[in-house]
Design a protein around this motif. Structure first.
Motif, PDB file in Angstrom:
ATOM      1  N   SER A  14      46.150  11.113 -61.853  1.00  0.00           N
ATOM      2  CA  SER A  14      45.550  10.808 -60.551  1.00  0.00           C
ATOM      3  C   SER A  14      44.664   9.571 -60.575  1.00  0.00           C
ATOM      4  O   SER A  14      44.036   9.250 -59.569  1.00  0.00           O
ATOM      5  CB  SER A  14      44.729  12.014 -60.073  1.00  0.00           C
ATOM      6  N   PRO A  16      43.487   5.560 -60.564  1.00  0.00           N
ATOM      7  CA  PRO A  16      44.008   4.387 -59.835  1.00  0.00           C
ATOM      8  C   PRO A  16      45.030   3.593 -60.634  1.00  0.00           C
ATOM      9  O   PRO A  16      45.982   3.050 -60.066  1.00  0.00           O
ATOM     10  CB  PRO A  16      42.743   3.568 -59.566  1.00  0.00           C
ATOM     11  N   SER A  19      48.383   5.038 -60.237  1.00  0.00           N
ATOM     12  CA  SER A  19      48.962   4.703 -58.928  1.00  0.00           C
ATOM     13  C   SER A  19      49.523   3.285 -58.926  1.00  0.00           C
ATOM     14  O   SER A  19      50.602   3.028 -58.373  1.00  0.00           O
ATOM     15  CB  SER A  19      47.895   4.847 -57.837  1.00  0.00           C
ATOM     16  N   VAL A  23      53.427   2.271 -58.280  1.00  0.00           N
ATOM     17  CA  VAL A  23      53.845   1.318 -57.254  1.00  0.00           C
ATOM     18  C   VAL A  23      54.693   0.208 -57.858  1.00  0.00           C
ATOM     19  O   VAL A  23      55.730  -0.192 -57.307  1.00  0.00           O
ATOM     20  CB  VAL A  23      52.617   0.743 -56.529  1.00  0.00           C
TER      21      VAL A  23
END
Length: 286
Positions: A14, A16, A19, A23
Motif C-alpha cells: 500500500s 506510494p 502505486s 502505474v
C-alpha cells in the motif's frame, strides 16, 4: 512473527512507491496495445513514413482498414470471426458442465479410489498438450469426426484437469450442513447439484469460463492441427497467415490483429467482477 510479516507486506503493497511501480507497469503493458489500436486506423502511407505516436499531433484516421480486413477479397476475416465464435462457445460450455459434475462427485460423494482419482486429475495438468496432439488426431481419424468436433473435444480435454481442480476446491469449501439439510428434506443428488451447488458456484464457474474463453479464442496450435481449412479455421489462423502473405501491409495486419483482440477484451472487462469474486470469494459469497 507471522502477524508482523503480514503487516510489513501489507504496508509495502500500500505504499506510494508500490502505486508508482504499478502505474508504470500498467503503462508499459498497455502502450503496445494502444500503438496497435492507433495503427489500425492509419493509412499505409502514414504507417510507412511516421510513427503511431504522431497521430496525437496530426490526427488522421480511416475506417477503410477494418472494412477491407473484414470484407475485402484478399482477407475477408468475417468468416473466420464467425468460426471463432462457433468454436469458442461450445469449447467453454462443455468443460464447464463436465467439470462441475465431476467436481460434485469427487467432493460430495463417497466411492472407492476417490482421492486417488483426484490426485490423478491434478497430475494431468503437467502433461504438455503437444504430447497428445498426434494420438488425438489418430483417434479422430478413426471416429471420422468433423473439424469442429475435433477442436471442441480437444479444448475440452485439455481444460478438464484444471477445471476439475479449481471447481473441486471451491465446492469443497461449501458448508456440509447445506447438503445434509437438503438430504433430510428428501433431495437427491440432482436437486442438490442444480438447486444448491450451481447457484453458489457462479463466481467459480465465471472465473474458469473467462480463462477458457480467452484460451480458446487466442489458440493457434490446436486450430492449426484440427481445423486448418478456411471453412473451419478461427481468426488466429487467418491472422497468422496474413503476417506471412501480407507482411508489408501493416494497415491490414494491425486491423486484423485488433479485430481478433476486441472480443476477449470486451468479455474480460464485462465479466471482471465475477473473475475477481471467483478467485477471492468463499463459497457462500457467490
Amino acid at each position: 512473527m507471522a502477524r508482523t510479516a503480514a503487516g510489513n507486506a501489507a504496508r509495502a503493497i500500500s505504499s506510494p512507491w508500490a502505486s508508482v511501480v504499478a502505474v508504470l507497469l500498467a503503462v508499459a503493458w498497455t502502450t503496445p496495445t494502444l500503438g496497435l489500436l492507433i495503427t489500425s486506423f492509419r493509412t499505409q502511407e502514414d504507417i510507412q513514413t511516421t510513427g503511431w505516436w504522431t497521430a496525437f499531433t496530426n490526427p488522421w484516421f480511416t475506417m477503410r482498414n477494418y472494412q477491407e480486413a473484414l470484407f475485402g477479397g484478399s482477407t475477408s476475416l468475417i468468416d473466420y470471426f464467425i468460426n471463432s465464435i462457433v468454436i469458442t462457445i461450445p469449447a467453454v460450455i462443455i468443460p464447464l458442465l463436465l467439470a462441475a459434475l465431476a467436481s460434485y462427485a469427487i467432493a460430495w460423494t463417497k466411492f472407492p479410489g476417490r482421492d486417488w482419482l483426484f490426485v490423478g486429475i491434478f497430475a494431468l495438468q503437467i502433461v504438455p498438450l503437444q504430447v497428445a496432439l498426434i494420438p488425438l488426431q489418430q483417434v479422430y481419424n478413426v471416429l471420422e469426426l468433423t473439424p469442429f468436433w475435433r477442436v471442441w473435444l480437444s479444448h475440452s480435454i485439455f481444460a478438464l484437469p484444471l477445471a476439475v481442480f479449481l471447481l473441486h476446491n471451491f465446492m469443497k469449501d461449501l458448508p456440509p450442513d447445506l447438503m445434509e439439510a437438503a438430504r433430510v428434506d428428501g433431495a437427491g443428488h440432482n436437486q442438490i447439484f442444480f438447486r444448491i451447488i450451481l447457484p453458489l458456484m457462479k463466481p467459480a464457474l465465471a472465473s474458469f469460463g473467462i480463462f477458457q474463453f480467452l484460451w480458446v479464442w487466442n489458440d493457434l496450435l490446436v486450430a492449426l492441427i484440427f481445423a486448418p481449412s478456411r471453412q473451419n479455421a478461427p481468426l488466429t489462423v487467418r491472422v497468422a497467415e496474413m503476417s506471412g502473405t501480407l507482411g508489408g501491409q501493416w494497415y491490414l495486419l494491425s486491423a486484423g490483429a485488433f479485430i481478433s483482440m476486441i472480443v476477449p477484451v470486451i468479455v474480460f472487462l464485462s465479466l471482471q467482477k465475477y473473475f475477481v469474486r471467483g478467485l477471492l470469494a468463499g463459497g457462500l459469497k457467490g
